[in-house]
Scaffold this motif. Sequence first.
Motif, mmCIF file in Angstrom:
data_model
loop_
_atom_site.group_PDB
_atom_site.id
_atom_site.type_symbol
_atom_site.label_atom_id
_atom_site.label_comp_id
_atom_site.label_asym_id
_atom_site.label_seq_id
_atom_site.Cartn_x
_atom_site.Cartn_y
_atom_site.Cartn_z
ATOM 1 N N VAL A 183 1.870 -4.556 -8.820
ATOM 2 C CA VAL A 183 1.536 -3.803 -7.615
ATOM 3 C C VAL A 183 2.422 -2.561 -7.566
ATOM 4 C CG1 VAL A 183 1.494 -3.862 -5.091
ATOM 5 C CG2 VAL A 183 0.866 -5.910 -6.381
ATOM 6 N N ASN A 184 1.807 -1.408 -7.348
ATOM 7 C CA ASN A 184 2.549 -0.157 -7.192
ATOM 8 C C ASN A 184 2.580 0.242 -5.729
ATOM 9 O OD1 ASN A 184 2.463 -0.141 -10.021
ATOM 10 N ND2 ASN A 184 2.409 2.083 -10.080
ATOM 11 N N CYS A 185 3.693 0.885 -5.314
ATOM 12 C CA CYS A 185 3.849 1.358 -3.939
ATOM 13 C C CYS A 185 4.319 2.806 -3.953
ATOM 14 C CB CYS A 185 4.890 0.527 -3.190
ATOM 15 S SG CYS A 185 4.473 -1.215 -3.009
ATOM 16 N N ASP A 204 3.098 7.310 5.329
ATOM 17 C CA ASP A 204 1.871 6.904 4.642
ATOM 18 C C ASP A 204 2.304 5.991 3.502
ATOM 19 O OD1 ASP A 204 0.447 8.658 6.265
ATOM 20 O OD2 ASP A 204 0.490 10.270 4.788
ATOM 21 N N VAL A 205 1.746 4.798 3.463
ATOM 22 C CA VAL A 205 2.085 3.824 2.430
ATOM 23 C C VAL A 205 0.831 3.554 1.615
ATOM 24 C CG1 VAL A 205 2.936 1.490 1.967
ATOM 25 C CG2 VAL A 205 3.807 2.775 3.946
ATOM 26 N N LYS A 206 0.919 3.790 0.314
ATOM 27 C CA LYS A 206 -0.189 3.509 -0.600
ATOM 28 C C LYS A 206 0.230 2.327 -1.470
ATOM 29 C CE LYS A 206 -2.354 7.042 -2.206
ATOM 30 N NZ LYS A 206 -3.633 7.074 -1.546
ATOM 31 N N VAL A 207 -0.550 1.236 -1.394
ATOM 32 C CA VAL A 207 -0.248 0.019 -2.143
ATOM 33 C C VAL A 207 -1.420 -0.250 -3.079
ATOM 34 C CG1 VAL A 207 0.388 -2.408 -1.963
ATOM 35 C CG2 VAL A 207 1.004 -0.841 -0.125
ATOM 36 N N ARG A 208 -1.124 -0.428 -4.365
ATOM 37 C CA ARG A 208 -2.183 -0.601 -5.371
ATOM 38 C C ARG A 208 -1.981 -1.881 -6.170
ATOM 39 N NH1 ARG A 208 -6.113 1.617 -8.082
ATOM 40 N NH2 ARG A 208 -6.308 1.296 -10.309
ATOM 41 N N GLU A 216 -6.828 -0.395 -3.968
ATOM 42 C CA GLU A 216 -5.784 0.408 -3.347
ATOM 43 C C GLU A 216 -5.966 0.382 -1.833
ATOM 44 O OE1 GLU A 216 -4.239 4.051 -5.398
ATOM 45 O OE2 GLU A 216 -5.310 4.987 -3.730
ATOM 46 N N ILE A 217 -4.857 0.272 -1.111
ATOM 47 C CA ILE A 217 -4.876 0.233 0.352
ATOM 48 C C ILE A 217 -3.910 1.289 0.886
ATOM 49 C CG2 ILE A 217 -4.286 -1.157 2.384
ATOM 50 C CD1 ILE A 217 -5.165 -3.631 0.832
#
Length: 169
Positions: free
Chosen positions: A89-91, A144-148, A155-156
């Motif tokens: 998971v990437n953040c 802004d948080v991008k979680v993949r 991606e969220i």
Amino acid sequence: MKLCLAVLGSLMLFCSAAKAEPAESKQVDGFMAMAILTPITQDELVTLWNTPRTESPHFAIWSKVQAGSYLSVVILVAGMTLQDGKASVNCNVLIHLPDGKTQDVDLGECLGGPVTGPNTDLVLAKNFGLTPDAGFINHDLSIDVKVRDNFGDVEIDLHPSVNIVDAVK
């Protein structure tokens, strides 16, 4: 504006979803991500990890925080696709500053490697701290948080925020 960051490693967590403005969660194709801005310290966060699995730890959630107060940014995930029992998971976090500029906090792979327990349990992907200074007073600290989920190709985007004030009343 000065923003202090402190990055911690990954830990396991099971908790209930918060419904306050400083927290947001979304689910896409079975992958769930949650981002929480909470005024708890790193020591308090570690105490939450020691909560028995049968109990749900509770994060302090405030919509207003006094300038100079420490905030933890907590990113949790569940339902990530596992390959051979491992997650990837990437953040990425983008912090909006009062002057209109942004500060990028690329956390890279915030959760990687073996996952113990069911993948439906919430897992701490990343936690870091920040301290908004007086320049944030009467402004929202918005991130802004991008979680993949790399294995699930999902991606969220999350957007928690708190209002920074001179004094909490």
